[in-house]
Write an enzyme that holds these catalytic residues in place. Sequence first.
Site, PDB file in Angstrom:
ATOM      1  N   TYR A   1      33.638  -6.278  -3.315  1.00 43.20           N
ATOM      2  CA  TYR A   1      33.315  -7.445  -4.159  1.00 43.20           C
ATOM      3  C   TYR A   1      33.804  -8.747  -3.537  1.00 43.20           C
ATOM      4  CZ  TYR A   1      31.470  -4.291  -7.613  1.00 43.20           C
ATOM      5  OH  TYR A   1      30.692  -3.349  -8.237  1.00 43.20           O
TER       6      TYR A   1
ATOM      7  N   GLN B   1      20.949  -9.550 -14.972  1.00 49.88           N
ATOM      8  CA  GLN B   1      21.769  -8.415 -14.511  1.00 49.88           C
ATOM      9  C   GLN B   1      22.617  -8.851 -13.325  1.00 49.88           C
ATOM     10  OE1 GLN B   1      19.124  -4.591 -14.474  1.00 49.88           O
ATOM     11  NE2 GLN B   1      17.769  -6.340 -14.378  1.00 49.88           N
ATOM     12  N   ASN B   2      22.380 -10.060 -12.849  1.00 46.93           N
ATOM     13  CA  ASN B   2      23.067 -10.507 -11.635  1.00 46.93           C
ATOM     14  C   ASN B   2      24.489 -10.973 -11.934  1.00 46.93           C
ATOM     15  OD1 ASN B   2      20.644  -9.989 -10.478  1.00 46.93           O
ATOM     16  ND2 ASN B   2      20.010 -12.129 -10.280  1.00 46.93           N
TER      17      ASN B   2
ATOM     18  N   ASP C   1      25.946 -13.015  -9.717  1.00 47.48           N
ATOM     19  CA  ASP C   1      26.082 -14.351  -9.118  1.00 47.48           C
ATOM     20  C   ASP C   1      25.926 -15.420 -10.200  1.00 47.48           C
ATOM     21  OD1 ASP C   1      23.298 -15.403  -9.354  1.00 47.48           O
ATOM     22  OD2 ASP C   1      22.775 -13.815  -7.939  1.00 47.48           O
TER      23      ASP C   1
ATOM     24  N   HIS D   1      25.858  -7.590 -16.520  1.00 48.18           N
ATOM     25  CA  HIS D   1      26.693  -6.773 -15.646  1.00 48.18           C
ATOM     26  C   HIS D   1      27.915  -7.525 -15.116  1.00 48.18           C
ATOM     27  CE1 HIS D   1      22.958  -4.033 -14.882  1.00 48.18           C
ATOM     28  NE2 HIS D   1      23.557  -3.776 -16.018  1.00 48.18           N
TER      29      HIS D   1
ATOM     30  N   GLY E   1      12.163  -9.926 -10.743  1.00 47.65           N
ATOM     31  CA  GLY E   1      12.985  -9.383  -9.660  1.00 47.65           C
ATOM     32  C   GLY E   1      13.935  -8.285 -10.042  1.00 47.65           C
TER      33      GLY E   1
ATOM     34  N   SER F   1      14.077  -3.861 -10.498  1.00 47.82           N
ATOM     35  CA  SER F   1      13.350  -2.603 -10.359  1.00 47.82           C
ATOM     36  C   SER F   1      13.297  -1.848 -11.688  1.00 47.82           C
ATOM     37  CB  SER F   1      14.017  -1.727  -9.301  1.00 47.82           C
ATOM     38  OG  SER F   1      15.356  -1.468  -9.677  1.00 47.82           O
TER      39      SER F   1
HETATM   40  P1  OAD Z   1      17.100  -3.729  -7.488  1.00 48.24           P
HETATM   41  O1  OAD Z   1      17.586  -3.851  -6.098  1.00 48.24           O
HETATM   42  O2  OAD Z   1      17.077  -2.396  -8.113  1.00 48.24           O
HETATM   43  O3  OAD Z   1      15.635  -4.315  -7.593  1.00 48.24           O
HETATM   44  C1  OAD Z   1      15.314  -5.559  -7.038  1.00 48.24           C
HETATM   45  C2  OAD Z   1      13.888  -5.898  -7.365  1.00 48.24           C
HETATM   46  O4  OAD Z   1      13.641  -7.174  -6.810  1.00 48.24           O
HETATM   47  C3  OAD Z   1      12.850  -4.936  -6.781  1.00 48.24           C
HETATM   48  O5  OAD Z   1      11.925  -4.569  -7.788  1.00 48.24           O
HETATM   49  C4  OAD Z   1      12.192  -5.765  -5.681  1.00 48.24           C
HETATM   50  O6  OAD Z   1      10.803  -5.460  -5.542  1.00 48.24           O
HETATM   51  C5  OAD Z   1      12.368  -7.181  -6.218  1.00 48.24           C
HETATM   52  N1  OAD Z   1      12.353  -8.259  -5.212  1.00 48.24           N
HETATM   53  C6  OAD Z   1      12.708  -8.238  -3.908  1.00 48.24           C
HETATM   54  N2  OAD Z   1      12.562  -9.464  -3.366  1.00 48.24           N
HETATM   55  C7  OAD Z   1      12.120 -10.282  -4.335  1.00 48.24           C
HETATM   56  C8  OAD Z   1      11.769 -11.671  -4.418  1.00 48.24           C
HETATM   57  N3  OAD Z   1      11.868 -12.483  -3.363  1.00 48.24           N
HETATM   58  N4  OAD Z   1      11.329 -12.150  -5.596  1.00 48.24           N
HETATM   59  C9  OAD Z   1      11.232 -11.344  -6.691  1.00 48.24           C
HETATM   60  N5  OAD Z   1      11.537 -10.047  -6.674  1.00 48.24           N
HETATM   61  C10 OAD Z   1      11.976  -9.511  -5.529  1.00 48.24           C
HETATM   62  O7  OAD Z   1      17.973  -4.763  -8.344  1.00 48.24           O
HETATM   63  P2  OAD Z   1      18.180  -4.816  -9.923  1.00 48.24           P
HETATM   64  O8  OAD Z   1      16.995  -4.303 -10.650  1.00 48.24           O
HETATM   65  O9  OAD Z   1      18.678  -6.158 -10.255  1.00 48.24           O
HETATM   66  O10 OAD Z   1      24.142  -3.089 -11.345  1.00 48.24           O
HETATM   67  O11 OAD Z   1      19.355  -3.791 -10.086  1.00 48.24           O
HETATM   68  C11 OAD Z   1      19.876  -3.539 -11.352  1.00 48.24           C
HETATM   69  C12 OAD Z   1      21.335  -3.198 -11.258  1.00 48.24           C
HETATM   70  O12 OAD Z   1      21.536  -2.147 -10.301  1.00 48.24           O
HETATM   71  C13 OAD Z   1      22.210  -4.316 -10.724  1.00 48.24           C
HETATM   72  O13 OAD Z   1      22.569  -5.243 -11.728  1.00 48.24           O
HETATM   73  C14 OAD Z   1      23.403  -3.579 -10.208  1.00 48.24           C
HETATM   74  C15 OAD Z   1      22.665  -2.497  -9.465  1.00 48.24           C
HETATM   75  O14 OAD Z   1      23.339  -1.376  -9.127  1.00 48.24           O
HETATM   76  C16 OAD Z   1      25.421  -2.757 -11.224  1.00 48.24           C
HETATM   77  O15 OAD Z   1      26.049  -2.825 -10.174  1.00 48.24           O
HETATM   78  C17 OAD Z   1      26.029  -2.271 -12.515  1.00 48.24           C
END
Ligand code: OAD
Length: 227
Positions: free
Chosen positions: A53, A86-87, A89, A104, A170, A172
């Site tokens: 972190y 969920q970010n 930052d 988160h 953005g 998944s």
């Molecule tokens: P993911 O890494 O699972 O998903 C990121 C998403 O962003 C994907 O669907 C990509 O297609 C999309 N993506 C990539 N580049 C992009 C761009 N320029 N513009 C828009 N979308 C884009 O991340 P999260 O869904 O945020 O939790 O993950 C959820 C949680 O899993 C996080 O909060 C974290 C992680 O483990 C914890 O650590 C508890």
Amino acid sequence: MKKIVIFTGAGISAESGLKTFRGEDGLWEGYNLEDVATPEGWKKDRKRVLDFYNIRRKQCVTANPNSAHIAIKTLEKKFETFVITQNIDDLHERAGSTNVLHLHGEIRKAQSTLNPKYIYTMQSDEINIGDVCELGSQLRPHVVWFGEAVPNLLKAEEITRQADIFVVVGTSLQVYPAANLLQETKLGCDVFLIDPHADEMRIGNHIKRYAMKATQGLQKLSDLLTK
Ligand code: OAD
């Protein structure tokens, strides 16, 4: 004034230079999630978790909000706007968004390991072994790890139920309970999804999709909504 809720994930910060978690070159390709983002990982090796972190925090501090974060802030002129992210930052806040709810946690805050209610805005970029809270216990990052409760979930559900427009950007949608928020939208709520992989995601047919990056998708959507 209509209410718009923007639900964001790591993808919105990708164009600010912060890595997403999944997929090619995602953070979980380079790190074992169990080692750095679970209570078990913390018990096993606190330094490894703090180092992980500390690196993330330094990257967040040097990153800047991109035009997608700014477009969301600009929506406040026309809509009652809420961001649920969920970010960890703080790019939404630094873009000027007023109502930001972190599901988160927040990387720039530290938390007591004895009592999670003791939360501190950090003055430095690092938490190290031996840094303690006022109760004398080791500090940890103020982030939600896998297997831990999501304290802001009920609040997020409540905000989501009030949305006239709900925009997913953005993420998944693979991490629960956050991914379930979509199910909380009311009947008649307009739902949009902005993600380069939007067309491949298995979600409701009523959702309007923008299969593109956040900066481009937010530009298009805000043009549509503010016309
Ligand atoms: P993911 O890494 O699972 O998903 C990121 C998403 O962003 C994907 O669907 C990509 O297609 C999309 N993506 C990539 N580049 C992009 C761009 N320029 N513009 C828009 N979308 C884009 O991340 P999260 O869904 O945020 O939790 O993950 C959820 C949680 O899993 C996080 O909060 C974290 C992680 O483990 C914890 O650590 C508890």
